[in-house]
Design a protein around this motif. Structure first.
Motif, PDB file in Angstrom:
ATOM      1  N   HIS A  68      40.742  46.025  32.974  1.00  0.00           N
ATOM      2  CA  HIS A  68      41.463  44.771  33.183  1.00  0.00           C
ATOM      3  C   HIS A  68      40.627  43.741  33.943  1.00  0.00           C
ATOM      4  O   HIS A  68      40.589  42.562  33.572  1.00  0.00           O
TER       5      HIS A  68
ATOM      6  N   SER B 284      36.668  42.365  32.013  1.00  0.00           N
ATOM      7  CA  SER B 284      37.113  42.262  30.626  1.00  0.00           C
ATOM      8  C   SER B 284      35.980  42.226  29.603  1.00  0.00           C
ATOM      9  O   SER B 284      36.210  42.466  28.418  1.00  0.00           O
TER      10      SER B 284
ATOM     11  N   ARG C 152      43.012  47.876  26.450  1.00  0.00           N
ATOM     12  CA  ARG C 152      43.069  46.551  27.071  1.00  0.00           C
ATOM     13  C   ARG C 152      44.512  46.072  27.194  1.00  0.00           C
ATOM     14  O   ARG C 152      44.912  45.500  28.206  1.00  0.00           O
TER      15      ARG C 152
ATOM     16  N   PHE D  63      46.450  45.372  30.691  1.00  0.00           N
ATOM     17  CA  PHE D  63      47.042  44.064  30.959  1.00  0.00           C
ATOM     18  C   PHE D  63      48.496  44.213  31.408  1.00  0.00           C
ATOM     19  O   PHE D  63      48.937  43.574  32.368  1.00  0.00           O
TER      20      PHE D  63
END
Length: 201
Positions: free
Chosen positions: A136, A139, A154, A158
């Motif tokens: 996170h 990135s 991902r 998030f």
């Protein structure tokens, strides 16, 4: 240039006459500290793995460094030493003694081109949310601990670390779905009024 070595061994001398060197291999030299390599302005690749380095202090590398290999040392912290390396693409720090996950990741947040990172065999990797945290906050990373970062990871990261933003996105998505015909056409307010009138008759 003299570099600290372990025990009472003589200092290791690094030739400094060629300041345009782009690769420097200092692995397995028994080093106890990172030498100051900042004056090597063309340096892109540095191997300092398999030494006895405990800490990395100050700006020891030039800001154009692309790959840094620090694995298999005794490093406990990198705070304040790497954040200026904004061109870094590869950073290997596995098998060290890094304990503070947040501090370590914060040091790397400005590295927007960082693609490959290894942290495994550090104490902070025992945190059950370690991988999601790194994914996170860093990135740009594509390979973490020798494993490709997948899109599903991902998304999960998030939702885990940006719950408020995720709720807003979910609400917006629900609103779009609620105002859309099955065929995919967006409903206008007039269409919505006609539907309500029809249902109340």
């Amino acid at each position: 240039m003299e570099v600290c070595r372990k025990g009472n061994e003589a200092p290791l001398h690094i030739p400094s006459k060629d300041l345009h060197v782009c690769e420097l291999y200092l692995a397995k030299r028994g080093l106890s500290a990172v030498p100051d390599l900042s004056r090597f302005s063309q340096l892109r690749y540095v191997w300092l793995n398999n030494n006895r380095i405990k800490d990395v202090h100050g700006h020891m590398f030039n800001c154009c460094l692309a790959e840094l290999y620090l694995q298999n040392n005794e490093i406990t912290s990198i705070s304040g030493s790497l954040r200026h390396l904004t061109c870094l693409r590869v950073l290997l720090l596995h098998n060290n003694k890094l304990k503070d996950l947040e501090e370590t990741v914060a040091e790397l947040r400005n590295m927007h081109g960082l693609q490959t990172v290894n942290f495994f065999l550090n104490p902070f990797t025992q945190d059950p949310e370690y991988r999601q945290y790194v994914i996170h906050h860093l990135s740009s990373v594509q390979i973490l601990d020798r494993k490709e970062v997948m899109q599903v990871e991902r998304t999960h990261a998030f939702r885990l670390f940006s719950p408020e933003r995720q709720r807003i996105l979910d609400t917006l998505a629900f609103g779009r779905r609620a105002l859309t015909h099955p065929a995919g056409r967006i409903m206008t307010q007039d269409t919505l009024k006609l539907r309500v009138t029809h249902l109340t008759r």
